[in-house]
Write an enzyme that holds these catalytic residues in place. Structure first.
Site, PDB file in Angstrom:
ATOM      1  N   LEU A  76       0.907  -1.376  -0.015  1.00 28.43           N
ATOM      2  CA  LEU A  76       0.196  -0.019  -0.124  1.00 28.43           C
ATOM      3  C   LEU A  76       0.722   1.113   0.050  1.00 28.43           C
ATOM      4  O   LEU A  76       0.183   2.684  -0.170  1.00 28.43           O
ATOM      5  CB  LEU A  76      -0.861  -0.131   1.225  1.00 28.43           C
ATOM      6  CG  LEU A  76      -1.968  -1.209   1.413  1.00 28.43           C
ATOM      7  CD1 LEU A  76      -2.783  -1.207   2.481  1.00 28.43           C
ATOM      8  CD2 LEU A  76      -2.805  -1.295   0.441  1.00 28.43           C
ATOM      9  N   ARG A  77       1.985   1.052   0.084  1.00 30.66           N
ATOM     10  CA  ARG A  77       2.858   1.886   0.277  1.00 30.66           C
ATOM     11  C   ARG A  77       2.940   3.533   1.100  1.00 30.66           C
ATOM     12  O   ARG A  77       4.239   4.156   1.307  1.00 30.66           O
ATOM     13  CB  ARG A  77       3.064   3.036  -1.426  1.00 30.66           C
ATOM     14  CG  ARG A  77       3.364   2.055  -2.498  1.00 30.66           C
ATOM     15  CD  ARG A  77       4.917   0.992  -2.483  1.00 30.66           C
ATOM     16  NE  ARG A  77       4.622   0.938  -3.629  1.00 30.66           N
ATOM     17  CZ  ARG A  77       5.380  -0.094  -3.996  1.00 30.66           C
ATOM     18  NH1 ARG A  77       6.168  -1.099  -3.544  1.00 30.66           N
ATOM     19  NH2 ARG A  77       5.587  -0.481  -5.792  1.00 30.66           N
TER      20      ARG A  77
ATOM     21  N   ASP B 203      -0.054  -9.292  -5.126  1.00 29.13           N
ATOM     22  CA  ASP B 203       0.938  -9.193  -5.007  1.00 29.13           C
ATOM     23  C   ASP B 203       1.047  -7.379  -5.593  1.00 29.13           C
ATOM     24  O   ASP B 203       2.078  -7.103  -6.020  1.00 29.13           O
ATOM     25  CB  ASP B 203       2.279 -10.000  -5.554  1.00 29.13           C
ATOM     26  CG  ASP B 203       3.618 -10.196  -5.276  1.00 29.13           C
ATOM     27  OD1 ASP B 203       3.290  -9.344  -4.563  1.00 29.13           O
ATOM     28  OD2 ASP B 203       4.558  -9.605  -5.766  1.00 29.13           O
TER      29      ASP B 203
END
Lengths: 320, 424
Positions: free
Chosen positions: B65-66, B307
């Protein structure tokens, strides 16, 4: 898959690799190069094929010979030539690569000659240049060095004429060699019936035989009755990384000596893309011997690069 | 909380393995009735599900999700919107953020942020070692209390076997699950593509299959020695799957997953150095891809995940080896799983189980369509095609090998905790 090297008419507009090019196109390059050579020497004359064209040599990786010969080739064809040495540091961001290209396009570039340490860099650039701008790959990573391979083909044709009767051995560090890959594709397409690679297992790419070559690990077997011996440069870095124990051991088992060369056909020629490591992959006696054609290769290299620049430029211009 | 009446849908329950044409009633965030409404039910909202499949919401077992640290690539808000647009109601997020999810505070903050957004549920996987550096184990028990569902190293395997051994002992002590990507780093080195004829041809440095099989063999021995529950993430090779199949038959506590890209793609798809096809682990040979499909079909592979990795154009417009790995996937999990199912004559319940029921079970809840279960639902048209374009994707990550492809399976409504969070 669309061949990114060709235009809609199937003509060469970028030279990125020898793979996937027809025998007709490869022969066209060789024939065109022959126009620039007379009696084994370059025709001492300036041509106007690239008049008004702006050629940028972009070398992200060091090179003296290839860069110089490209410069000479472009100048002989009356192009405006600029050479940029751009040291691509390991941290250099790739946006810079395409940004550099777009900036030079804004300066009116018509043709880029590119060398880069990463495989596929020339393809990436070719995919992003403006229509009408050509890319000639002067070496990308381990992938391809098509003008080197074509000058080798020119040399072979010069001395041996017919590819369809030849046995060619490529010797040395095949794994890391863009020259070897481009030679193999060009030789196959030009009809060479037997291509051999000779190297220790650590210096061969996985499943190399699927490129259509016969694999040898022993010089005596591999060189037997060949017409052409194409040596490769061995980088010193290979001593680290457990590819090889030492240059001495490599020279003893894979270096080209007079004794080993005697197993090839008596009229076999010896090529090397330079720069040579004397006493590592080749003995000085052989490098300077009468079977070596290493200096003519350099001369022919200019003719072949002139041919490539001329052909892609003509194809781009006729499309306009 | 609204009462929702979902009319005329085809209910597919992968938990029960059933399909039926029936109405479904949602009240108080739970499934309140199937077929007939519970007593006194008054619908606040009616959804016409004619022509749609109604199924438990999807559980994506691995998504990046950064946040925190790489908000320029994607934010929790953008990726949660992508999740629900893809029918994903539960997202398992990986610890490879910057900083890594190795502290309680970071996990709490992430959960708080996702709660505020009120879209999909977020299940954080905690970092197994501090900073994912492979040296010092994290406060696993405290992280578990903070909401971590398992522990992993992301894409950075632990090089030191002693550390891995102890980490597994420690996790086993509490019964925690480790999600490990089997990869022997010294054999990957600077490799960027499957070590095979195609990488040889392109002059790309190869990553041999033994980088995976050796790591799997080591992990299997450590599982035997420690009894630690291990989930092997992103298995990429036929040989690796053979080891896992044998270990499962032996009865080891082992599960594994594969991502949507490796089910469909192989190294030859790289074409002329197309960096959309740069993955970690690399896309392997066609025979490996076929083995992945076979292992999915026979149940050796338990879970399919996206992924998900949002990568911006700057990360992809690079020579292949320098390009960033990964692809956007939250919105492709459903269609690419359906594509596998339809090509292999897998029933819809069996296919959906890999992306809902089975991963849900690993997270500790049941994903089915029985009364009393959570009303996390996806309503989709299983036959509707759509084109994967940047504009069609809600994720900040627009890069995927399937860009401009037409895929089949379109999400129409997503319900989380009894609330419609997405409609199209």
């Amino acid at each position: 898959m669309i061949n990114p090297q060709l235009n809609a008419q199937g003509e060469l507009i970028h030279l990125l690799t020898t793979e996937g090019l027809s025998r007709k196109i490869l022969t066209q390059i060789l024939d065109k190069a022959a126009e620039f050579v007379k009696d084994g020497e370059l025709v001492n004359q300036k041509f106007s094929d690239l008049a008004g064209a702006s050629v940028f040599n972009l070398f992200f990786e060091n090179s003296t010979r290839t860069r110089t010969t490209f410069e000479i080739a472009a100048k002989r064809l009356s192009a405006d030539v600029s050479s940029l040495n751009i040291q691509a540091s390991s941290t250099a961001k790739g946006e810079t690569l395409l940004d550099t290209i777009h900036n030079l396009e804004a300066m009116g570039a018509n043709l880029f000659v590119v060398r880069h340490s990463e495989s596929g860099a020339a393809h990436l650039i070719a995919r992003h240049v403006k229509p009408g701008v050509s890319v000639v790959n002067a070496g990308d990573g381990r992938h391809a060095h098509p003008t080197q391979a074509m000058l080798d083909m020119f040399t072979i044709r010069h001395y041996k004429q017919d590819f369809t009767k030849l046995r060619v051995a490529i010797v040395g560090d095949i794994l890391h060699s863009r020259v070897a890959r481009s030679q193999i594709h060009a030789l196959s397409t030009l009809g060479c019936p037997e291509i051999r690679v000779i190297a220790p297992k650590t210096l061969l790419p996985t499943a190399v035989e699927q490129l259509g070559v016969h694999v040898y690990h022993d010089m005596a077997e591999g060189l037997k009755d060949v017409d052409v011996v194409a040596m490769l440069r061995l980088q010193n870095e290979r001593m680290s990384g457990a590819y090889l124990p030492s240059t001495q051991e490599f020279f003893k088992y894979y270096g080209l000596t007079e004794e080993k060369l005697a197993l090839a056909k008596p009229d076999a020629i010896v090529m090397h893309p330079g720069p040579m490591n004397r006493g590592v992959e080749i003995d000085s006696v052989v490098a300077d011997g009468k079977q070596a054609v290493i200096l003519p290769q350099v001369t022919f290299g200019i003719a072949v690069r002139m041919a490539v620049l001329s052909i892609v430029t003509a194809n781009q211009r006729s499309a306009k | 909380m609204k009462n929702i009446h979902i009319q005329n849908g085809r209910l597919v329950d992968p938990l029960a393995g059933t399909e039926q044409q029936a109405d479904l009633f949602v009240a108080n965030g739970k499934i309140a009735g199937i077929g007939t409404a519970p007593a006194g039910f008054v619908a606040d909202e009616v959804i016409d599900a004619s022509g749609l499949i109604v199924a438990p919401g999807l559980v994506d077992f691995a998504a990046r999700l950064r946040e925190p640290g790489n908000e320029y690539k994607a934010t929790l808000a953008s990726e949660m919107a992508a999740a629900v647009a893809g029918g994903v109601t539960s997202v398992v997020c990986t610890p490879d953020t910057d900083p890594a999810l190795d502290e309680v505070g970071l996990v709490t903050m992430l959960r708080q942020r996702s709660k505020t957004l009120d879209l999909a549920r977020v299940y954080p996987v905690g970092a197994l070692t501090v900073g994912l550096k492979g040296k010092q184990i994290t406060e696993m028990a405290l992280l578990k209390d903070a909401g971590c569902v398992a522990f992993s190293q992301g894409d950075v395997p632990i090089a030191d076997l002693q550390v891995l051994y102890r980490a597994m002992q420690y996790a086993a002590n509490y019964g925690f699950e480790l999600r490990l990507r089997p990869e022997e780093a010294s054999l990957v080195n600077d490799g960027v593509a499957h070590d095979g004829p195609y990488a040889s041809r392109l002059g790309l440095t190869g990553i041999p299959v033994i980088a995976e099989t050796i790591a799997i063999a080591q992990i299997l021995q450590l599982v035997k020695a420690t009894g630690c529950k291990v989930h092997l993430a992103r298995v990429s090779s036929a040989d690796g799957l053979a080891l896992i199949r044998a270990a499962k038959q032996e009865g080891l506590p082992l599960t594994c997953d594969v991502d949507i890209n490796h089910i469909h793609l192989a190294d030859v798809d790289i074409g002329f150095f197309d960096s959309q096809f740069r993955f970690d682990p690399p896309l392997r040979a066609v025979s490996d891809r076929d083995a992945i499909v076979a292992a999915l079909n026979d149940g050796t592979i338990d879970i399919v995940c996206s992924d998900h990795a949002p990568v911006d154009d700057d990360g992809k417009l690079l020579p292949f080896a320098q390009a960033e790995r990964g692809a956007t996937g939250l919105e492709l999990l459903l269609p690419l799983t359906l594509a596998w199912a339809s090509r292999n004559s897998i029933s819809l319940p069996a296919a959906l189980a890999k992306i809902s029921t089975v991963p849900a079970k690993a997270l500790g809840f049941e994903a089915g369509l029985s009364v009393g279960m959570r009303a996390d639902l996806v309503l989709f048209n299983a036959g509707e095609a759509w084109q994967v374009t940047p504009a069609a994707l809600k994720s900040s990550g627009k890069n995927t090998p399937f860009l401009n492809h037409e895929v089949v399976g379109r999400v129409r409504h997503t319900v989380v905790k009894g609330k419609v969070v997405y409609s199209a």
